[in-house]
Design a protein around this motif. Structure first.
Motif: not given
Length: 74
Positions: A53-60
């Motif tokens: 989820v942290v990785g997805a937040v970075i992409l967002v």
């Protein structure tokens, strides 16, 4: 003393530099998400999912910066 004249970048040059920088955010986000997937299998679902989820937040955040900077419209 003479003041240095700063070179102005064209919009195309600025975009190319921006792509290089933001490409690093993509790799960082993807790497963190891949590590999260690995962690899901090795350690446990909850901890791995949190990392992913942290990785997805970075992409967002990357997407938001790109949309804000270049005002991409449909």
């Amino acid at each position: 003393m003479m003041a240095k004249v700063k070179k102005r970048l064209t919009q195309h040059e600025e975009f190319e530099i921006m792509k290089l920088v933001l490409d690093k955010f993509l790799w960082l986000g993807f790497g963190i998400m891949a590590f999260g997937l690995y962690t899901m299998f090795v350690v446990g679902f909850a901890q791995g999912f949190t990392v992913a989820v942290v990785g997805a937040v970075i992409l967002v955040l990357f997407m938001a910066m790109l949309l804000k900077e270049y005002e991409v419209v449909k």
